[in-house]
Motif scaffolding. Structure first.
Motif, PDB file in Angstrom:
ATOM      1  N   ARG A 454       0.830  -1.206   0.000  1.00 13.80           N
ATOM      2  CA  ARG A 454       0.000   0.000   0.000  1.00 13.80           C
ATOM      3  C   ARG A 454       0.863   1.254   0.000  1.00 13.80           C
ATOM      4  NH1 ARG A 454      -4.540  -1.777   4.540  1.00 13.80           N
ATOM      5  NH2 ARG A 454      -5.865  -3.018   3.129  1.00 13.80           N
ATOM      6  N   GLY A 455       1.949   1.214   0.777  1.00  7.31           N
ATOM      7  CA  GLY A 455       2.854   2.352   0.788  1.00  7.31           C
ATOM      8  C   GLY A 455       3.507   2.558  -0.563  1.00  7.31           C
ATOM      9  N   ALA A 456       3.896   1.458  -1.190  1.00  7.82           N
ATOM     10  CA  ALA A 456       4.499   1.552  -2.521  1.00  7.82           C
ATOM     11  C   ALA A 456       3.523   2.166  -3.514  1.00  7.82           C
ATOM     12  CB  ALA A 456       4.934   0.161  -2.985  1.00  7.82           C
ATOM     13  N   GLU A 457       2.273   1.730  -3.441  1.00  7.37           N
ATOM     14  CA  GLU A 457       1.257   2.277  -4.342  1.00  7.37           C
ATOM     15  C   GLU A 457       1.068   3.774  -4.103  1.00  7.37           C
ATOM     16  OE1 GLU A 457      -3.219   1.056  -5.911  1.00  7.37           O
ATOM     17  OE2 GLU A 457      -2.499   0.346  -3.957  1.00  7.37           O
ATOM     18  N   ALA A 458       1.090   4.192  -2.825  1.00  4.25           N
ATOM     19  CA  ALA A 458       0.923   5.603  -2.500  1.00  4.25           C
ATOM     20  C   ALA A 458       2.069   6.450  -3.053  1.00  4.25           C
ATOM     21  CB  ALA A 458       0.827   5.788  -0.987  1.00  4.25           C
ATOM     22  N   LEU A 459       3.238   5.839  -3.193  1.00  2.45           N
ATOM     23  CA  LEU A 459       4.402   6.562  -3.701  1.00  2.45           C
ATOM     24  C   LEU A 459       4.597   6.376  -5.204  1.00  2.45           C
ATOM     25  CD1 LEU A 459       6.940   5.757  -0.830  1.00  2.45           C
ATOM     26  CD2 LEU A 459       5.748   7.917  -1.243  1.00  2.45           C
ATOM     27  N   GLY A 460       3.641   5.700  -5.845  1.00  2.00           N
ATOM     28  CA  GLY A 460       3.716   5.505  -7.291  1.00  2.00           C
ATOM     29  C   GLY A 460       4.656   4.394  -7.704  1.00  2.00           C
ATOM     30  N   LEU A 461       4.920   3.457  -6.813  1.00  2.00           N
ATOM     31  CA  LEU A 461       5.814   2.344  -7.105  1.00  2.00           C
ATOM     32  C   LEU A 461       5.025   1.093  -7.467  1.00  2.00           C
ATOM     33  CD1 LEU A 461       8.319   2.827  -4.146  1.00  2.00           C
ATOM     34  CD2 LEU A 461       8.785   3.224  -6.567  1.00  2.00           C
ATOM     35  N   PRO A 462       5.673   0.085  -8.052  1.00  2.00           N
ATOM     36  CA  PRO A 462       4.980  -1.174  -8.340  1.00  2.00           C
ATOM     37  C   PRO A 462       4.389  -1.754  -7.063  1.00  2.00           C
ATOM     38  CG  PRO A 462       7.136  -1.132  -9.393  1.00  2.00           C
ATOM     39  CD  PRO A 462       7.074   0.059  -8.501  1.00  2.00           C
ATOM     40  N   ALA A 463       3.173  -2.246  -7.152  1.00  2.00           N
ATOM     41  CA  ALA A 463       2.477  -2.687  -5.940  1.00  2.00           C
ATOM     42  C   ALA A 463       2.277  -4.194  -5.860  1.00  2.00           C
ATOM     43  CB  ALA A 463       1.125  -1.987  -5.839  1.00  2.00           C
ATOM     44  N   THR A 464       2.715  -4.945  -6.859  1.00  2.00           N
ATOM     45  CA  THR A 464       2.639  -6.399  -6.748  1.00  2.00           C
ATOM     46  C   THR A 464       3.918  -6.906  -6.086  1.00  2.00           C
ATOM     47  OG1 THR A 464       3.657  -6.809  -8.905  1.00  2.00           O
ATOM     48  CG2 THR A 464       1.255  -6.498  -8.851  1.00  2.00           C
ATOM     49  N   ALA A 465       3.816  -8.031  -5.426  1.00  2.00           N
ATOM     50  CA  ALA A 465       4.954  -8.540  -4.657  1.00  2.00           C
ATOM     51  C   ALA A 465       6.180  -8.762  -5.542  1.00  2.00           C
ATOM     52  CB  ALA A 465       4.560  -9.838  -3.957  1.00  2.00           C
ATOM     53  N   LYS A 466       5.984  -9.359  -6.697  1.00  2.00           N
ATOM     54  CA  LYS A 466       7.116  -9.693  -7.560  1.00  2.00           C
ATOM     55  C   LYS A 466       7.790  -8.443  -8.102  1.00  2.00           C
ATOM     56  CE  LYS A 466       8.409 -12.545 -11.537  1.00  2.00           C
ATOM     57  NZ  LYS A 466       7.923 -13.501 -12.576  1.00  2.00           N
ATOM     58  N   THR A 467       7.022  -7.516  -8.615  1.00  2.00           N
ATOM     59  CA  THR A 467       7.612  -6.313  -9.204  1.00  2.00           C
ATOM     60  C   THR A 467       8.209  -5.409  -8.125  1.00  2.00           C
ATOM     61  OG1 THR A 467       5.415  -5.262  -9.166  1.00  2.00           O
ATOM     62  CG2 THR A 467       6.101  -6.309 -11.220  1.00  2.00           C
ATOM     63  N   LEU A 468       7.572  -5.359  -6.956  1.00  6.08           N
ATOM     64  CA  LEU A 468       8.102  -4.534  -5.870  1.00  6.08           C
ATOM     65  C   LEU A 468       9.422  -5.113  -5.357  1.00  6.08           C
ATOM     66  CD1 LEU A 468       7.802  -2.159  -3.950  1.00  6.08           C
ATOM     67  CD2 LEU A 468       6.394  -3.596  -2.463  1.00  6.08           C
ATOM     68  N   SER A 469       9.499  -6.431  -5.262  1.00  3.58           N
ATOM     69  CA  SER A 469      10.729  -7.082  -4.816  1.00  3.58           C
ATOM     70  C   SER A 469      11.873  -6.777  -5.772  1.00  3.58           C
ATOM     71  CB  SER A 469      10.521  -8.591  -4.708  1.00  3.58           C
ATOM     72  OG  SER A 469      11.710  -9.230  -4.319  1.00  3.58           O
ATOM     73  N   SER A 470      11.582  -6.820  -7.053  1.00  2.87           N
ATOM     74  CA  SER A 470      12.603  -6.520  -8.052  1.00  2.87           C
ATOM     75  C   SER A 470      13.032  -5.052  -7.968  1.00  2.87           C
ATOM     76  CB  SER A 470      12.064  -6.839  -9.449  1.00  2.87           C
ATOM     77  OG  SER A 470      13.014  -6.502 -10.439  1.00  2.87           O
ATOM     78  N   TYR A 471      12.073  -4.157  -7.808  1.00  4.95           N
ATOM     79  CA  TYR A 471      12.378  -2.728  -7.727  1.00  4.95           C
ATOM     80  C   TYR A 471      13.235  -2.419  -6.495  1.00  4.95           C
ATOM     81  CZ  TYR A 471      11.650   2.323  -7.966  1.00  4.95           C
ATOM     82  OH  TYR A 471      11.852   3.695  -8.062  1.00  4.95           O
ATOM     83  N   ALA A 472      12.980  -3.118  -5.394  1.00  6.37           N
ATOM     84  CA  ALA A 472      13.661  -2.835  -4.124  1.00  6.37           C
ATOM     85  C   ALA A 472      15.147  -3.173  -4.164  1.00  6.37           C
ATOM     86  CB  ALA A 472      12.985  -3.616  -2.995  1.00  6.37           C
ATOM     87  N   GLU A 473      15.606  -3.885  -5.194  1.00 11.45           N
ATOM     88  CA  GLU A 473      17.020  -4.209  -5.280  1.00 11.45           C
ATOM     89  C   GLU A 473      17.883  -2.950  -5.305  1.00 11.45           C
ATOM     90  OE1 GLU A 473      18.678  -7.282  -5.341  1.00 11.45           O
ATOM     91  OE2 GLU A 473      16.722  -7.906  -4.568  1.00 11.45           O
ATOM     92  N   ARG A 474      17.350  -1.851  -5.827  1.00 12.42           N
ATOM     93  CA  ARG A 474      18.123  -0.605  -5.893  1.00 12.42           C
ATOM     94  C   ARG A 474      18.324   0.018  -4.517  1.00 12.42           C
ATOM     95  NH1 ARG A 474      14.548   2.540  -9.949  1.00 12.42           N
ATOM     96  NH2 ARG A 474      14.274   0.380 -10.632  1.00 12.42           N
ATOM     97  N   TRP A 475      17.617  -0.470  -3.500  1.00 15.00           N
ATOM     98  CA  TRP A 475      17.738   0.099  -2.142  1.00 15.00           C
ATOM     99  C   TRP A 475      18.757  -0.639  -1.278  1.00 15.00           C
ATOM    100  CZ3 TRP A 475      11.732  -0.271  -1.845  1.00 15.00           C
ATOM    101  CH2 TRP A 475      11.173   0.756  -2.616  1.00 15.00           C
ATOM    102  N   ARG A 476      19.389  -1.682  -1.822  1.00 12.40           N
ATOM    103  CA  ARG A 476      20.414  -2.383  -1.059  1.00 12.40           C
ATOM    104  C   ARG A 476      21.564  -1.434  -0.729  1.00 12.40           C
ATOM    105  NH1 ARG A 476      20.375  -7.968  -0.767  1.00 12.40           N
ATOM    106  NH2 ARG A 476      18.891  -9.070  -2.095  1.00 12.40           N
ATOM    107  N   PRO A 477      22.200  -1.560   0.444  1.00 14.14           N
ATOM    108  CA  PRO A 477      21.990  -2.560   1.501  1.00 14.14           C
ATOM    109  C   PRO A 477      21.090  -2.067   2.630  1.00 14.14           C
ATOM    110  CG  PRO A 477      23.997  -1.378   1.960  1.00 14.14           C
ATOM    111  CD  PRO A 477      23.403  -0.752   0.725  1.00 14.14           C
ATOM    112  N   TRP A 478      20.145  -1.153   2.296  1.00 17.59           N
ATOM    113  CA  TRP A 478      19.318  -0.525   3.335  1.00 17.59           C
ATOM    114  C   TRP A 478      17.835  -0.776   3.100  1.00 17.59           C
ATOM    115  CZ3 TRP A 478      22.886   0.360   6.607  1.00 17.59           C
ATOM    116  CH2 TRP A 478      24.113   0.913   6.243  1.00 17.59           C
TER     117      TRP A 478
END
Length: 490
Positions: A454-478
């Protein structure tokens, strides 16, 4: 650990507080070591040596600066986040394991010989486990000398020294003053027994409201509470119980600790720092997250958001299991029933069980979360949940009580997650949540979490588990910090 002289000297020359606790500056002409942000005149290059730890500086023959108090600097974020043997060793030393179990006990917990462990720590930190524990002992003693009215002999043994003579010699060597000289300038009275007031430094910024609001939504009667801008909770410590009050301030968190046994000061401080994530480097975290256009706005609006951690790994695991597929309010109700039932069992035969701790008339009595063996012994009616989830909590409690599962921040993260998921009813979400909050893994992400999506959707990010997991790789290591951002956005 090799330190780059130019980088360190530039940090000292600019008095950059972000590097406090990351390294220490020793000045050969004065025999003093300081934190990088010390306000004193910048020493000449040719007179400076940099050390990776206060213990290494003391081992080099330098004493602590009385002006900047380098021993009170925030802990290094490297040892707070690293999952290797040295990082785990530093967290164990901070929790007082060397004082209680000796170097042999520390090495045994980590699975190495004493000699090899000494080599690893000396290579990384310039000092072995005994020297590192000694530096912490001196800091604990200084706090007790300056903030309590305890007798100096009492302080010596409470801080972990083997004798009063060892205490006096160490304080003279580290601070160039005897304990009695340090006490002369203090105005402390005898005060209330077992009460210690101190300030816990951190690297700014610290978004205090996010921490307090997170804890406030999850408090349990009799265990913790948020009131008047402070968080209070009970602790189970090696020698007894305690109640702590933490009030965020400018560059420090004001802490009041009520200890059953003052020997528990060092582990209590370590757990308080861990709870509020005070050894984090928020500039590094926000630098990575703020580089993402989707998070740039929330990072700029709320800099310094930390991960709310835990003081009791078993408590956090139980909270995670109870919170599966129920609301936060529903989980609080169920957990409150369990705590009341555990207190009603009336077992108070070992450290870690919820014996009420005497308080002043103006505060509610708080105690640490019930121990694993107490929870395991509760009748079915005390749980108030489906049979499958009740079985999960029993299996969890039995594994912790038997020593088969370690949920402390000093545990091996990969091994702990594996053992958690082997228990019935614990999947990747629960194990990941425990790894983030109890074990302190800074790079956990929970893509199936409803609030995160829901937070991802509010920020305009992918909201499905698979696409959000892939997108979150850019936030490593935090990614743990990114997850907290998503929860706040939700």
């Amino acid at each position: 650990m090799e330190l780059d002289f130019e980088h360190c000297y530039r940090a000292v020359d600019s008095r950059d507080p972000r590097f406090d606790g990351c390294f220490y500056t020793a000045v050969r002409t004065t025999g003093i070591y300081c934190r990088p942000s010390c306000p004193a005149v910048t020493p000449k290059r040719e007179n400076v040596t940099f050390y990776p730890s206060a213990a290494a500086a003391q081992r080099g023959g330098f004493r602590a600066c009385r002006r900047c108090r380098p021993d009170a600097a925030p802990g290094s974020p490297e040892w707070d986040t690293r999952a290797d043997t040295v990082g785990r060793a530093m967290r164990l030393i901070g929790d007082g394991v060397v004082d209680r179990e000796g170097v042999a006990g520390l090495a045994g917990r980590l699975g190495y010989t004493e000699r090899h462990l000494n080599r690893m720590l000396t290579a990384e930190l310039g000092a072995g486990p005994l020297a590192l524990a000694r530096a912490q002992r001196a800091q604990t003693a200084r706090i007790l000398v300056e903030t309590t009215g305890l007798g100096l002999a009492e302080i010596a043994f409470a801080a972990g020294f083997g004798s009063v003579r060892q205490f006096n010699d160490t304080m003279l060597e580290v601070y160039a003053r005897s304990p009695s000289q340090m006490r002369e300038k203090q105005t402390v009275g005898r005060g209330e027994a077992g009460v210690v007031n101190l300030r816990l430094a951190y690297r700014p910024p610290l978004h205090a409201e996010s921490l307090l609001s997170f804890f406030a939504g999850r408090t349990l009667p009799g265990v913790d509470e948020v009131a008047d801008g402070a968080y209070r909770r009970g602790l189970n410590l090696p020698h007894g119980g305690a109640v702590v009050s933490l009030r965020p301030g400018d560059r420090v968190v004001h802490a009041t600790l009520r200890l059953d046994d003052v020997r528990d000061l060092a582990p209590a401080v370590a757990r308080c720092r861990r709870l509020f994530d005070l050894d984090a480097d928020p500039v590094a975290v926000d630098g990575v997250l703020g580089s993402d256009p989707a998070l740039r706005g929330v990072v700029a609006e709320e800099p310094g958001v930390r991960v709310p951690r835990a003081v009791d790994g078993f408590e956090m695991a139980v909270r995670a299991v109870v919170g599966q597929q129920v609301s936060v309010a529903g989980a609080r109700t169920t957990l409150g029933r369990m705590v009341r039932a555990a207190v009603g069992v009336g077992q108070a035969t070992s450290v870690g069980e919820p014996t009420p701790i005497p308080q002043t008339d103006t505060t509610a009595p708080l105690a640490g979360f019930p121990a694993a063996d107490v929870i395991a012994a509760l009748p079915d009616a005390a749980f108030g949940m489906p049979a499958a989830r009740r079985a999960t909590i029993r299996a969890l409690a039995e594994a912790v009580a038997d020593g088969k599962l370690d949920l402390d921040p000093t545990a091996d993260r990969t091994e702990t997650v594996t053992r958690l998921t082997e228990l019935p009813g614990i999947g990747p979400w629960t194990a990941g949540y425990v790894a983030m909050r109890a074990i302190g893994d800074p790079d956990v992400f929970l893509p199936t979490d409803l609030a995160a999506r829901r937070g991802a959707e509010a920020l305009g990010l992918p909201a499905t588990a698979k696409t959000l997991s892939s997108y979150a790789e850019r936030w490593r290591p935090w990614r743990s910090y990114a997850l907290i951002r998503l929860w706040r956005a939700a």
